[in-house]
Design an enzyme around this catalytic site. Sequence first.
Site, PDB file in Angstrom:
ATOM      1  CE  LYS A  85       3.882  16.281  13.548  1.00  0.00           C
ATOM      2  NZ  LYS A  85       5.327  16.489  13.479  1.00  0.00           N
ATOM      3  CG  ASN A  86       5.874  12.708  14.152  1.00  0.00           C
ATOM      4  OD1 ASN A  86       5.848  13.782  13.523  1.00  0.00           O
ATOM      5  ND2 ASN A  86       5.852  12.663  15.472  1.00  0.00           N
TER       6      ASN A  86
ATOM      7  CB  CYS B 273      11.007  23.439  18.202  1.00  0.00           C
ATOM      8  SG  CYS B 273      11.268  22.117  19.346  1.00  0.00           S
TER       9      CYS B 273
ATOM     10  CG  ASP C 181       5.350  13.788  20.137  1.00  0.00           C
ATOM     11  OD1 ASP C 181       6.150  14.575  20.668  1.00  0.00           O
ATOM     12  OD2 ASP C 181       5.619  13.150  19.102  1.00  0.00           O
TER      13      ASP C 181
ATOM     14  NE  ARG D 189       5.232  21.854  12.333  1.00  0.00           N
ATOM     15  CZ  ARG D 189       5.844  21.485  13.457  1.00  0.00           C
ATOM     16  NH1 ARG D 189       6.043  22.345  14.414  1.00  0.00           N
ATOM     17  NH2 ARG D 189       6.271  20.262  13.626  1.00  0.00           N
TER      18      ARG D 189
HETATM   19  N1  EPU Z   1      18.769  13.169  20.706  1.00  0.00           N
HETATM   20  C1  EPU Z   1      20.114  13.310  20.851  1.00  0.00           C
HETATM   21  N2  EPU Z   1      20.891  13.252  19.733  1.00  0.00           N
HETATM   22  C2  EPU Z   1      20.388  13.045  18.488  1.00  0.00           C
HETATM   23  C3  EPU Z   1      18.995  12.902  18.351  1.00  0.00           C
HETATM   24  C4  EPU Z   1      18.209  12.966  19.479  1.00  0.00           C
HETATM   25  O1  EPU Z   1      20.608  13.497  21.962  1.00  0.00           O
HETATM   26  O2  EPU Z   1      21.159  12.992  17.522  1.00  0.00           O
HETATM   27  C5  EPU Z   1      17.892  13.237  21.893  1.00  0.00           C
HETATM   28  C6  EPU Z   1      16.923  14.420  21.832  1.00  0.00           C
HETATM   29  O3  EPU Z   1      17.515  15.597  22.321  1.00  0.00           O
HETATM   30  C7  EPU Z   1      15.777  13.931  22.709  1.00  0.00           C
HETATM   31  C8  EPU Z   1      15.793  12.407  22.486  1.00  0.00           C
HETATM   32  O4  EPU Z   1      17.050  12.093  21.922  1.00  0.00           O
HETATM   33  O5  EPU Z   1      16.066  14.195  24.045  1.00  0.00           O
HETATM   34  C9  EPU Z   1      14.710  11.887  21.552  1.00  0.00           C
HETATM   35  O6  EPU Z   1      14.779  12.588  20.318  1.00  0.00           O
HETATM   36  P1  EPU Z   1      14.329  11.924  18.940  1.00  0.00           P
HETATM   37  O7  EPU Z   1      15.493  11.876  18.029  1.00  0.00           O
HETATM   38  O8  EPU Z   1      13.600  10.648  19.222  1.00  0.00           O
HETATM   39  O9  EPU Z   1      13.301  13.003  18.407  1.00  0.00           O
HETATM   40  P2  EPU Z   1      13.023  13.402  16.913  1.00  0.00           P
HETATM   41  O10 EPU Z   1      13.229  12.242  16.020  1.00  0.00           O
HETATM   42  O11 EPU Z   1      13.721  14.673  16.596  1.00  0.00           O
HETATM   43  C10 EPU Z   1      10.529  12.669  16.893  1.00  0.00           C
HETATM   44  C11 EPU Z   1       9.205  13.337  16.673  1.00  0.00           C
HETATM   45  C12 EPU Z   1       8.880  14.254  17.829  1.00  0.00           C
HETATM   46  C13 EPU Z   1       8.897  13.431  19.128  1.00  0.00           C
HETATM   47  C14 EPU Z   1      10.212  12.685  19.286  1.00  0.00           C
HETATM   48  C15 EPU Z   1      10.233  11.730  20.468  1.00  0.00           C
HETATM   49  C16 EPU Z   1       9.156  13.482  14.275  1.00  0.00           C
HETATM   50  C17 EPU Z   1       9.165  14.338  13.084  1.00  0.00           C
HETATM   51  N3  EPU Z   1       9.268  14.102  15.441  1.00  0.00           N
HETATM   52  O12 EPU Z   1      11.479  13.725  16.976  1.00  0.00           O
HETATM   53  O13 EPU Z   1       7.554  14.707  17.584  1.00  0.00           O
HETATM   54  O14 EPU Z   1       8.703  14.267  20.225  1.00  0.00           O
HETATM   55  O15 EPU Z   1      10.478  11.904  18.099  1.00  0.00           O
HETATM   56  O16 EPU Z   1       9.233  10.782  20.351  1.00  0.00           O
HETATM   57  O17 EPU Z   1       8.992  12.279  14.194  1.00  0.00           O
HETATM   58  C18 EPU Z   1       5.770  16.182  17.541  1.00  0.00           C
HETATM   59  O18 EPU Z   1       5.206  15.429  16.747  1.00  0.00           O
HETATM   60  O19 EPU Z   1       5.187  17.151  18.099  1.00  0.00           O
HETATM   61  C19 EPU Z   1       7.171  15.973  17.857  1.00  0.00           C
HETATM   62  C20 EPU Z   1       7.929  16.901  18.416  1.00  0.00           C
END
Ligand code: EPU
Length: 443
Positions: A38-39, A134, A322, A414
Amino acid sequence: MYIKPLFKIRILERAFVDKFVIKGGNKLYGEISVSGAKNAAVAIIPATVLADDVCRIENLPNIKDVAVIESILTYMGAEVRRLSESVLEIDPRGIKSYNVSCVEMVANMRASYYLLGAFLGKFSKARVPMPGGCSFCDRPVDQHLKAFEVLGAECHVEEAVIELSAEKLTGGSIYFDVVSVGSTINAMLAAVKAEGLTTIENAAKEPHIVDVANMLNSMGANIKGAGTDVIKIRGVQKLHGCTYSIIPDQIEAGTYMAAVAATGGNVLIKDVIPKHLDSISAKLRDTGTVVEEYDEAVRVIREGELHRCNVKTMPHPGFPTDMQPQFVALLSTASGTSRVNESVWDDRFSYIPQLKRLGADILQQGHIAIVQGVSGLKGAPVKAPDLRAGAALVIAGLVAKGTTEIENIKYIERGYENIVDKLAAVGADIRRVTYKNTMDDEY
Ligand code: EPU
């Protein structure tokens, strides 16, 4: 009797809902096949926007998030053909605008922030409604914006819309303050066509980062180092079409592995990359579960008692956040006390009250859940607060004696393709039931 119109509408909207009904206690035996990640899919589909020709994306999971991006790209002018359940052909040449104005579609999609990188990379401009939060976090985008600014874009955030604009994108040096999957992918999407060299330091290393980089390289991009802390991107002028097959879903595989460990049994989980599952397999072995690795499959066997263990979530190659809720569900019937430390997201324990309804003994102390193993769980009605928390409730329901009914399954669906069929095929008593909703909202 007179019913006020608003009330009438609410009743109609809530009249029929789907839920999972699980009769727990069955051990699981047989084979489960894992779908595409998915991701990776939610980034790779927007990445096709950057191409000047048709892209054929294979091994896509058949889930709601994919359908939503498919409809966003169609709305924006792409020609999207579904060749089969898992294959899309996307011709992005009809996309003429950088203004993603389909606000409601975007609101349905947590990962809609990838449209920022993709449209900025294509048009040097992008206008995208902000991704929503979320149940377990706000989703900050400061690191995404930092990357775009390094590449020369001006960023304006107004009324929940992000607007990016650059005369011309130019390579630069990006150092991320936090390891962020989304920011790393967005930086790659925006930099592939930027002039010169872009360096991303403190990059995320998840398998789907490598997958997105491989997909972009298959379109003619020049990305090196994906999967390490430092990614180097030499900008190219044009990207061509591609045929690309998405990697298997690490978290879907891990969820079924945890389910087998929780219920007991012996299941071959097929179509996986065992290396991507190392941290999950290692923790399952700590619980006394056997994990055998093959070329493209893992066999999970749990016959004896489940042992306690401690878990700390970390960016890859650490234990994935996750998988945290699913492991808390698993450890809730392990012998002894386990400590589960969530170090990636601020609060990803919102589901604990739901697990407690099934009889789990869990105490949350800030970022740590202290799980005191109990001898058994008992079925109850619960609600999925989000995708992975919902998966944890499914696992707990499979273990619990009696009937567990899970509402809000839209979150689970989802991200998990055919979860009911896949679990039923290995012996779980799980059904998707449409019912007339007369229950109280609050449990
Ligand atoms: N963060 C910041 N600033 C930013 C972006 C992130 O402080 O600009 C922080 C976040 O608050 C968090 C950490 O960095 O504490 C990691 O966030 P990340 O950006 O890695 O998360 P994401 O890209 O929004 C993806 C996955 C999530 C998964 C996270 C961590 C997708 C679509 N989503 O989210 O997956 O938890 O990486 O591995 O790829 C899920 O699949 O259920 C899901 C939530």
